[in-house]
Design a protein around this motif. Structure first.
Motif, PDB file in Angstrom:
ATOM      1  N   GLU A   1       0.855  -1.198   0.000  1.00  0.00           N
ATOM      2  CA  GLU A   1       0.000   0.000   0.000  1.00  0.00           C
ATOM      3  C   GLU A   1       0.886   1.242   0.000  1.00  0.00           C
ATOM      4  OE1 GLU A   1      -3.175  -0.108  -0.273  1.00  0.00           O
ATOM      5  OE2 GLU A   1      -3.487  -2.264   0.059  1.00  0.00           O
ATOM      6  N   PRO A   2       0.421   2.366  -0.573  1.00  0.00           N
ATOM      7  CA  PRO A   2       1.226   3.588  -0.527  1.00  0.00           C
ATOM      8  C   PRO A   2       1.586   3.959   0.917  1.00  0.00           C
ATOM      9  CG  PRO A   2      -0.601   3.839  -2.051  1.00  0.00           C
ATOM     10  CD  PRO A   2      -0.840   2.552  -1.322  1.00  0.00           C
ATOM     11  N   VAL A   3       2.815   4.416   1.096  1.00  0.00           N
ATOM     12  CA  VAL A   3       3.332   4.754   2.423  1.00  0.00           C
ATOM     13  C   VAL A   3       3.812   6.198   2.406  1.00  0.00           C
ATOM     14  CG1 VAL A   3       5.006   4.156   4.221  1.00  0.00           C
ATOM     15  CG2 VAL A   3       4.055   2.356   2.742  1.00  0.00           C
ATOM     16  N   SER A   4       3.467   6.973   3.419  1.00  0.00           N
ATOM     17  CA  SER A   4       3.905   8.370   3.482  1.00  0.00           C
ATOM     18  C   SER A   4       5.375   8.445   3.880  1.00  0.00           C
ATOM     19  CB  SER A   4       3.066   9.144   4.500  1.00  0.00           C
ATOM     20  OG  SER A   4       3.292   8.661   5.812  1.00  0.00           O
ATOM     21  N   TRP A   5       6.037   9.523   3.463  1.00  0.00           N
ATOM     22  CA  TRP A   5       7.451   9.717   3.776  1.00  0.00           C
ATOM     23  C   TRP A   5       7.676   9.733   5.278  1.00  0.00           C
ATOM     24  CZ3 TRP A   5      11.972  10.194   1.068  1.00  0.00           C
ATOM     25  CH2 TRP A   5      13.066  10.734   1.751  1.00  0.00           C
ATOM     26  N   GLU A   6       6.768  10.360   6.012  1.00  0.00           N
ATOM     27  CA  GLU A   6       6.951  10.473   7.453  1.00  0.00           C
ATOM     28  C   GLU A   6       6.911   9.127   8.157  1.00  0.00           C
ATOM     29  OE1 GLU A   6       4.874  12.176   5.625  1.00  0.00           O
ATOM     30  OE2 GLU A   6       5.753  14.194   5.663  1.00  0.00           O
ATOM     31  N   ARG A   7       6.288   8.138   7.532  1.00  0.00           N
ATOM     32  CA  ARG A   7       6.170   6.822   8.154  1.00  0.00           C
ATOM     33  C   ARG A   7       7.512   6.070   8.150  1.00  0.00           C
ATOM     34  NH1 ARG A   7       1.908   2.977   8.594  1.00  0.00           N
ATOM     35  NH2 ARG A   7       2.731   1.224   9.813  1.00  0.00           N
ATOM     36  N   LEU A   8       8.389   6.405   7.203  1.00  0.00           N
ATOM     37  CA  LEU A   8       9.638   5.667   7.027  1.00  0.00           C
ATOM     38  C   LEU A   8      10.796   6.386   7.710  1.00  0.00           C
ATOM     39  CD1 LEU A   8       9.263   4.807   3.226  1.00  0.00           C
ATOM     40  CD2 LEU A   8       8.635   3.386   5.179  1.00  0.00           C
ATOM     41  N   PRO A   9      11.548   5.706   8.563  1.00  0.00           N
ATOM     42  CA  PRO A   9      12.720   6.335   9.215  1.00  0.00           C
ATOM     43  C   PRO A   9      13.764   6.741   8.177  1.00  0.00           C
ATOM     44  CG  PRO A   9      12.135   4.250  10.276  1.00  0.00           C
ATOM     45  CD  PRO A   9      11.346   4.323   9.019  1.00  0.00           C
ATOM     46  N   ALA A  10      14.407   7.904   8.380  1.00  0.00           N
ATOM     47  CA  ALA A  10      15.435   8.360   7.448  1.00  0.00           C
ATOM     48  C   ALA A  10      16.615   7.389   7.421  1.00  0.00           C
ATOM     49  CB  ALA A  10      15.906   9.756   7.822  1.00  0.00           C
ATOM     50  N   ARG A  11      16.929   6.813   8.567  1.00  0.00           N
ATOM     51  CA  ARG A  11      17.950   5.783   8.671  1.00  0.00           C
ATOM     52  C   ARG A  11      17.345   4.611   9.428  1.00  0.00           C
ATOM     53  NH1 ARG A  11      23.383   7.289   8.095  1.00  0.00           N
ATOM     54  NH2 ARG A  11      23.986   5.741   9.655  1.00  0.00           N
TER      55      ARG A  11
END
Length: 558
Positions: free
Chosen positions: A85-95
Motif C-alpha cells: 500500500e502507498p506509504v507516506s514519507w513520514e512513516r519511514l525512518p530516514a535511517r
C-alpha cells in the motif's frame, strides 16, 4: 497433517528469519522527490553494506510490522522496494534497516486445502493419509467415444469414486483418451487436469480451450523470472507456447536418447558408441549383440507410441508425421529473457498441420524398422510392452532402448549400478534432430484464484523446490544447472551430460508433435504402425491408410 505443515514451515522459513537486517542510510521516493506529502508505493533505499536482499523477497522496516513490501530491484548498494500500500514519507525512518519477512503463503494454502478437504470431501483425507478407501459404486454410464474394457472400467470408476481413484496406465494404454472421456462426462462439474508430461495436458488445455495465458504475470514479474529463464533452454519454453502466448513454465523434460546395457556390450565385444554414431553403426551393433546372446535376447526394444516409438526415427531422418512450423509472435518473451543468439529463429509456439505419413522419408523409416524385425533385431509393435522394460533391460535381456533422464532413477531402483549401463545420443541418420517432451503446471480458465495459481506455478519452477521434487532422478530437470555430476553420481549414467546436451548441442531438437487432435493422432499412429510392420510389403498400403485417417482427424474441430 497440521503438525506436518507447521514443522515444514518452521524448517523452510528458519533461514529467512536468521538473516541479519540490511541497514540503510537514506531513502528516496522513486519519483525522484526526497520528501513528498503524497504517499508513495515505491522507495529506493541506499544500503550501508554490500549485502542485498534477494529479488522478489518480501521485506519490512525493522520495528514496523504493519507495512510490507517486495524487492523489485537490487543493484550495488541500492534496493528498490514496492510496498503493498502507498506509504507516506513520514512513516519511514530516514535511517534504519530492512528485514526479510519469511513467506508463509504456501503453508497457509496447504492449511486451507486441508480444511477444505475436511469440509467438502471427508472421505478424501483418510484415503490420502490413512489409506482408508470407500467402496466404488457401480454405474452403467457410457463415454462419448469407444473405450476398451480396461479404459471403460477406469472411466466408470472415476465417475463414481467418492474419495480417491488411482489408475495405473503404462505408456500406450490410452490414459489421455480415458481422461478426455471422464472430463466430457463431468456434467458441468469442475475438473482439474495435471500430468507428468505436457502432451496429455495439451489435449485438455488447447483442444478443450481451458488454458489461461501467463503472459501478463510473466511480464509483471520479469525481474523475478530472469534467473529462471537464464537456466532453462529456450526450446523447452517455446514448446510451452501456443499462438504467441506462454501457457506453462517448464520444470522437466525428457529427450529420446539411447540407453545401452554395458554387460551386453561387453558380451558382444563392442565399445560404447561415440557421440556421432549413425544408423548404420546402430544396425551393426544390434547384429553383434544378437550373435553373442541367446534366442530369448532382444537387441533393440521400442514401444509403439508417440514418444520413443517411430517418431524419433522420423526426426533423425529429417521428417515428421505432420508438417511442422512455428506460430508468429512471442517477441515479448524472447526479447525480455534471452540474448539474441538464443532467440534467433524462435516464434510463438509450434504448429502441426498437414499430415505427411505417405511421404518417401516416412516410408524409409518404416522400411528400416521392418528390416530390423525381419532380422529379429528388435521388438514388434505389439511386443513393445513398456511395463516390463526396466526388468528385461536390467537383467540383460535387452541391449538398447530409447529413453530420457527419467530412466536413470528407474534403473537405479531396479538394482542397476552406475557402471551397468550408459546413455548416448539417438543415432544420426540424415539429421541429428532428437525428440523431447516437456512438462510444467498450467492455469485453467475455471480458476477463481488466478494470482495464487500464478504464485504456485512460480513456486514449482524454483530451483530449491525442483531439487526436492526431482531428488530421485525420475525425470530431467528443465533447469540446466541441476543436471550435474552430483545428481547422477549415485545412479549413473556416466555420460549424464547427454541429457541436457541433447538440447544445448543439437539445436534442432524439437517437441513431440502435439496438435489439438493429438489424442486421435496417436491412436491412429499406433494402429497403422502395427499394420505396417505386420508383414513384408505392408508398409506403403498401411501408410496410405494412415495418411487418409490423419487428414480426416486434422480437419476436425476439437
Amino acid at each position: 497433517m497440521g503438525r506436518l505443515i507447521d514443522a515444514a514451515e518452521e524448517i523452510t522459513t528458519r533461514e529467512d528469519r536468521s538473516v541479519a537486517p540490511f541497514p540503510y542510510e537514506r531513502l528516496t521516493a522513486t519519483g525522484g522527490k526526497r520528501r513528498s506529502s503524497v504517499p508513495q508505493s515505491a522507495y529506493e533505499f541506499q544500503l550501508i553494506g554490500p549485502e542485498l536482499p534477494p529479488m522478489g523477497a518480501f521485506i519490512r522496516i525493522q520495528g514496523d510490522t504493519e507495512i510490507r513490501g517486495k524487492v523489485r530491484r537490487a543493484s550495488g548498494y541500492s534496493v528498490t522496494v514496492r510496498f503493498d500500500e502507498p506509504v507516506s514519507w513520514e512513516r519511514l525512518p530516514a535511517r534504519g534497516a530492512l528485514e526479510l519477512i519469511p513467506s508463509t503463503v504456501v503453508f497457509n494454502k496447504q492449511r486451507q486445502a486441508i480444511a477444505s478437504l475436511r469440509a467438502r470431501n471427508p472421505g478424501l483425507l483418510p484415503a490420502l493419509v490413512e489409506h482408508q478407501v470407500r467402496t466404488i459404486p457401480a454405474t452403467a454410464a457410457r463415454p462419448h467415444e469407444d473405450l476398451d474394457p480396461e479404459q471403460l472400467a477406469a472411466f466408470r470408476a472415476a465417475l463414481t469414486t467418492e474419495d480417491l481413484l488411482v489408475v495405473l496406465g503404462p505408456p500406450g494404454t490410452g490414459k489421455t483418451r480415458t481422461i478426455t472421456a471422464v472430463s466430457a462426462a463431468a456434467d458441468g462439474g469442475r475438473v482439474l487436469v495435471t500430468s507428468h508430461t505436457n502432451r496429455a495436458v495439451d489435449v485438455q488445455l488447447f483442444a478443450r480451450r481451458l488454458g489461461v495465458p501467463l503472459d501478463g504475470w510473466a511480464k509483471r514479474d520479469a525481474a523475478e523470472l530472469r534467473a529462471y529463464f537464464a537456466d532453462v533452454h529456450p526450446s523447452l519454453v517455446e514448446s510451452m507456447m501456443y499462438e504467441g502466448s506462454l501457457y506453462q513454465l517448464p520444470v522437466e523434460f525428457n529427450a529420446a536418447d539411447m540407453y545401452l546395457n554395458n554387460r551386453v556390450l561387453e558380451r558382444a565385444g563392442a565399445d560404447l558408441p561415440d557421440d556421432d554414431w549413425t544408423r548404420d553403426d546402430f544396425t551393426a551393433l544390434l547384429r553383434a549383440m544378437k550373435r553373442s546372446n541367446g534366442d530369448r535376447f532382444t537387441p533393440y526394444f521400442w514401444t509403439n507410441r508417440l514418444w520413443g516409438g517411430v517418431v524419433p526415427w522420423l526426426f533423425a531422418n529429417g521428417t515428421n508425421l505432420l508438417a511442422e512450423s512455428k506460430a508468429p509472435g512471442g517477441d515479448w518473451l524472447w526479447n525480455s529473457f534471452y540474448p539474441e543468439a538464443e532467440r534467433r529463429g524462435r516464434g510463438g509456439g509450434y504448429r502441426w498441420t498437414t499430415p505427411q505419413a505417405d511421404s518417401d522419408r516416412v516410408a524409409e523409416v518404416y522400411d528400416y524398422l521392418a528390416s530390423l524385425i525381419q532380422e529379429d533385431l528388435c521388438t514388434r509393435p505389439e511386443g513393445g510392452d513398456s511395463r516390463n522394460l526396466v526388468g528385461v533391460f536390467s537383467t540383460g535381456r535387452v541391449g538398447v532402448t530409447p529413453a530420457g533422464g527419467f530412466w536413470a532413477g528407474g534403473l537405479h531402483e531396479a538394482g542397476m549400478k552406475p557402471t551397468d549401463y550408459d546413455v548416448r545420443y539417438f543415432p544420426r541418420w540424415r539429421t541429428r534432430r532428437h525428440q523431447f517432451g516437456a512438462a510444467g503446471y498450467a492455469m485453467l480458465r475455471t480458476s477463481k484464484m488466478r494470482d495464487e495459481a500464478w504464485e504456485f506455478i512460480k513456486y514449482t519452477a524454483r530451483k530449491d523446490v525442483m531439487t526436492q521434487l526431482f531428488a530421485a532422478n525420475q525425470t530431467t530437470p528443465a533447469r540446466r544447472s541441476m543436471v550435474d555430476e552430483a545428481r547422477y553420481r549415485g545412479t549413473g549414467p556416466a555420460h549424464w551430460q547427454v541429457f541436457y546436451d541433447t538440447l544445448d548441442k543439437i539445436p534442432t531438437t524439437g517437441p513431440i508433435p502435439a496438435p489439438p487432435q493429438v489424442n486421435e493422432v496417436e491412436q491412429l499412429l499406433i494402429k497403422h504402425t502395427g499394420t505396417a510392420l505386420a508383414s513384408p510389403g505392408a508398409v506403403r498400403p498401411a501408410l496410405r491408410r494412415l495418411q487418409g485417417d490423419l487428414e480426416k482427424a486434422m480437419e476436425r474441430e476439437v
